[in-house]
Scaffold this active site. Structure first.
Site, PDB file in Angstrom:
ATOM      1  N   LEU A 139       0.819  -1.212   0.000  1.00 51.96           N
ATOM      2  CA  LEU A 139       0.000   0.000   0.000  1.00 51.96           C
ATOM      3  C   LEU A 139       0.859   1.272   0.000  1.00 51.96           C
ATOM      4  CD1 LEU A 139      -2.908  -1.088   2.391  1.00 51.96           C
ATOM      5  CD2 LEU A 139      -2.825  -1.143  -0.113  1.00 51.96           C
ATOM      6  N   ASP A 146       0.417  -9.868  -4.758  1.00 54.30           N
ATOM      7  CA  ASP A 146       1.653  -9.085  -4.716  1.00 54.30           C
ATOM      8  C   ASP A 146       1.440  -7.741  -5.418  1.00 54.30           C
ATOM      9  OD1 ASP A 146       4.209  -8.253  -4.236  1.00 54.30           O
ATOM     10  OD2 ASP A 146       5.182  -9.665  -5.603  1.00 54.30           O
ATOM     11  N   HIS A 149       4.884 -15.508  -3.277  1.00 61.70           N
ATOM     12  CA  HIS A 149       4.985 -15.386  -4.747  1.00 61.70           C
ATOM     13  C   HIS A 149       5.954 -16.374  -5.413  1.00 61.70           C
ATOM     14  CE1 HIS A 149       8.425 -13.080  -3.424  1.00 61.70           C
ATOM     15  NE2 HIS A 149       7.770 -11.967  -3.217  1.00 61.70           N
TER      16      HIS A 149
END
Lengths: 445, 327
Positions: A68, A310, A237
């Site tokens: 963020l 991600d 990931h």
């Protein structure tokens, strides 16, 4: 707060194995009832009726892996814009990574994120805190204090915890707290100067390659270290075939370890980097078709159980430079549902209920927020609900995204399936159903 | 994008090229054999005719944007441009605004906005030429971009090989040294494949990894050979290109102190080459390291100085092709 009735949708709740046409009644932020038989008018009362026929009605989606950018890089994203993107993508909960400026490495900063999320957020935000001070990989961060402040996991994401000795201390601390550790798997000595997968494409483009082993070595090392510790270890990931192989073995031994895959690694290969398209530059890099297939296979087998986007917004100027200098990352929140559906459901690897589980129940369990009732759709539980139109065909256009990031390799791609309604805590936060539904006049009781 | 360059680097009389905007030369990947031959023919004609009487580029201005240190390539381009009658503006590494934090793209856009007729770009970043050419109204010639390509060096080496060997079809051309980090090697490989020659990539396993075998892509008719034992293939080569080993760069970590023992072209190895096999080196030569001085200076074998002369002719041919159309 108006009561809501979601009528006639295909209601999927992986936790209770529910998959049936049903009506869902929401009142005061809670799910009041889930009924497969039509509700009598008395039960509906003056609830606003939303016709969900042909749509999937599922627990609010959870993305356990987003960036963020607040505090420190608010030109790339803020909690306000990132959570707006989240609800537009069907997510009611996100876990934000600690690679902010400064890094999220104190209890005060964990409080700050939670406060900002309450003030400006459009969905629930749970912070992941740094495992080491300043994410520098040298000293343990105050993990107990940050857990008490509300962190739901630890990671130095963006950076690996490189030293084996420190890694052991991190895992031991996580185990004692009962929160997961999320590793960014990258052996640094194999990736110096590297900007894409090491293979024929990197050889042709003259870019320094990033071998699979950079990821696989760390996964294998961490699993080995954790065997005596038993922390909840989560490999973020995943990109390489060998990584899921190691994970498969560890899970077969019954170890509490999980893996995550992102839409781009499931759909794209290093061929997308041809032409030096910096939107195809990510960490870990896009790999080859054999890896892509191995990741999908791992999802189908249940080796990889968690989907995380991600989501990594970047400013235009950090992408509009030469490939080696460009930032790593791709925005993920607003295209996630159809991209996952294309990679995993359309391909026949899994069905919708399993896809929903991997975006709800599984990440909720990893972060312990299932205890708050998140990740499931149950009478009496919080009314975090996502409605997906699985047939809606649309074109991904980053210019229309809520996120400040425009860095998507999927721009212009036609996809099928779209979140059309996102309800957080009983409140509609995103609504594309509205055009289909006129308010229903109160019926006689 | 390099594939797109193939389209724009088609022969000058191609209608497609004429309708596709400026003629960039970004790399030799995807360049057709016929186009390469036409450039080499033109360069050869220029070599033989001596100074160009007419000045086909009179009144044109060509910007030499060298954002990475270079002496010979820049001078070679400047001489080529001036021989064609063009005027040259030039900037060198260190003096440019890139050192003030401006990106390569911005620098190119700014120079372009000043109204030049072509840009020759040398940059440290692979892909810089491809990126800078996007949306550019005038031709861009790649003067070397990082580890990616150095197409005019590739062309001049092809010219030297062709003048020495005749047709290159089926010829085995050994390229020796740091292939992985070499833009010259990449351009040469693409050029050799386009002309039907067989590139033999020779060097330590660390600098000639398997991924290089795929350089030609699946469309390539001839295979690329890889070899870690120079001595084993000496007699089979029709020519040998010795690359500069960039000890100051990444290659420094990938070579051991016994590199010269295995890969230096010394008198003994030169003696085992076919008598007709020419020796090339794109320069600057690490004398004694990758090539023994006596071998480098042996005019009967070494084309090193001829290469430099060919460089000017090839760059004239390229600039004429790219810029020489109607004003």
């Amino acid at each position: 707060m108006t009561d809501l009735l979601l009528r006639g949708g295909r209601v999927i709740d992986p936790a209770s194995h529910l998959d049936a046409t049903a009506d869902v009644l929401v009142s005061r932020g809670r799910v009041v009832s889930i009924e497969t038989a039509p509700l009598p008018p008395s039960a509906i009362g003056d609830a606003r009726v939303l016709e969900a026929e042909g749509c999937l009605v599922v627990p609010g989606l959870i993305d356990g892996h987003v960036h963020l950018r607040e505090p420190g890089n608010e030109r790339a994203e803020t909690i306000a814009t990132g959570t707006a993107a989240a609800v537009a993508g069907g997510f009611t909960t996100v876990c934000c990574m600690p690679n902010t400026t400064p890094a999220l490495d104190t209890a005060a900063l964990v409080h700050f994120i939670r406060l900002r999320a309450q003030e400006t957020g459009r969905c629930r935000v749970f912070p992941i805190a740094a495992a080491t001070e300043a994410r520098a990989g040298e000293r343990l961060s105050p993990m107990h204090a940050m857990a008490a402040a509300g962190a739901v996991g630890f990671s130095d994401d963006g950076s690996v915890v490189a030293e084996a000795a420190l890694m052991r201390r991190v895992l031991a601390t996580c185990a004692s707290i009962g929160l997961p550790f999320l590793q960014h798997c990258q052996e640094l000595t194999l990736t110096e100067g590297a900007s894409m997968h090491e293979g024929e494409v990197s050889a042709r483009l003259g870019l320094i390659g990033w071998p699979r082993e950079a990821e696989e070595l760390i996964v294998e090392r961490d699993l080995r270290l954790n065997r005596a510790i038993g922390a909840r270890y989560h490999a973020q990931h995943l990109s390489a075939a060998g990584s899921v192989e190691a994970l498969r073995e560890a899970r077969r031994r019954g170890e509490p370890v999980t893996g995550e895959v992102s839409p781009h690694h499931l759909l794209l290969t290093d061929a997308a980097c041809a032409g030096y398209d910096t939107h195809a530059k990510m960490n870990p890099p896009l790999r080859e078709e054999s890896d892509r297939r191995a990741l999908i296979e791992a999802v189908a087998e249940g080796v990889v159980t968690i989907l995380g986007t991600d989501h990594a917004p970047h400013t235009a100027e950090s992408k509009e430079v030469d490939f080696a200098a460009a930032s790593f990352g791709v925005v993920g929140l607003e295209g996630a549902v159809p991209l996952y559906a294309e990679a995993l459901v359309e391909s026949g690897a899994i069905d919708w209920p399993r896809l929903v589980a991997m975006m709800t129940l599984e990440p909720a369990r990893l972060h312990g927020i299932d205890r708050l009732g998140l990740g499931r759709l149950a009478e009496g539980g919080p009314a975090d609900i996502t409605v997906i139109d699985p047939q809606r065909r649309w074109v991904i256009d980053p210019q229309r995204f809520e996120t400040l990031g425009r860095n998507s390799p999927f721009a212009g791609r036609t996809v099928i399936g779209k979140p059309v309604l996102t309800i957080v805590d009983g409140e509609i936060r995103f609504d594309e159903l509205a055009c289909r539904n006129a308010p229903v006049a109160p019926s006689a009781t | 994008m390099t594939v797109a360059s193939a389209e724009t680097s088609m022969p000058p009389n191609s209608r497609a090229a004429a309708t596709r905007g400026p003629r960039h030369l970004l790399g030799l990947e995807g360049a057709g054999g016929a186009w390469i031959e036409s450039i080499l023919d033109r360069a050869e004609a220029m070599l033989e005719s001596g100074p160009v009487a007419a000045a086909p580029l009179a009144g044109r201005i060509i910007a030499m944007l060298f954002l990475e240190p270079s002496t010979r390539t820049r001078l070679s381009f400047e001489i080529a441009a001036q021989r064609l009658g063009a005027r040259v503006v030039s900037t060198a590494a260190g003096s440019s605004s890139v050192s003030k934090g401006e990106t390569v793209l911005d620098t190119v856009r700014n120079i372009a906005a000043m109204g030049v007729d072509a840009v020759v770009l040398r940059a440290a970043q692979a892909g810089a030429a491809v990126a800078a050419s996007a949306g550019l109204a005038m031709p861009l010639i790649n003067g070397g971009d990082g580890r990616h390509e150095h197409p005019t060096q590739g062309l001049l080496d092809l010219l030297s090989l062709r003048r020495s060997l005749g047709s290159l079809r089926g010829r085995r051309v050994g390229i020796v040294g740091d292939i992985l980090n070499s833009r010259v090697a990449r351009s040469e490989v693409h050029g050799l494949l386009a002309l039907g020659a067989v590139p033999v990539l020779i060097g330590p396993a660390t600098l000639v990894p398997p991924s290089l075998a795929g350089l030609g892509g699946s469309a390539s008719a001839t295979p690329i050979e890889r070899c870690h034992d120079f001595d084993a293939v000496l007699e089979t080569l029709d020519a040998v290109v010795m690359l500069r080993v960039q000890r100051e760069r990444a290659a420094g970590d990938s070579i051991a102190s016994d590199y010269p023992r295995q890969f230096r072209l010394d008198r003994r190895r030169a003696g085992r080459l076919r008598p007709s096999a020419p020796i090339l080196h794109p320069g600057p030569v690490n004398r004694g390291f990758e090539v023994e001085a006596e071998v480098a200076d042996d005019r009967s074998r070494s084309l090193i100085l001829q290469q430099v002369a060919h460089g000017v002719a090839v760059r004239m041919a390229v600039l004429e092709w790219a810029v020489g159309g109607p004003n």
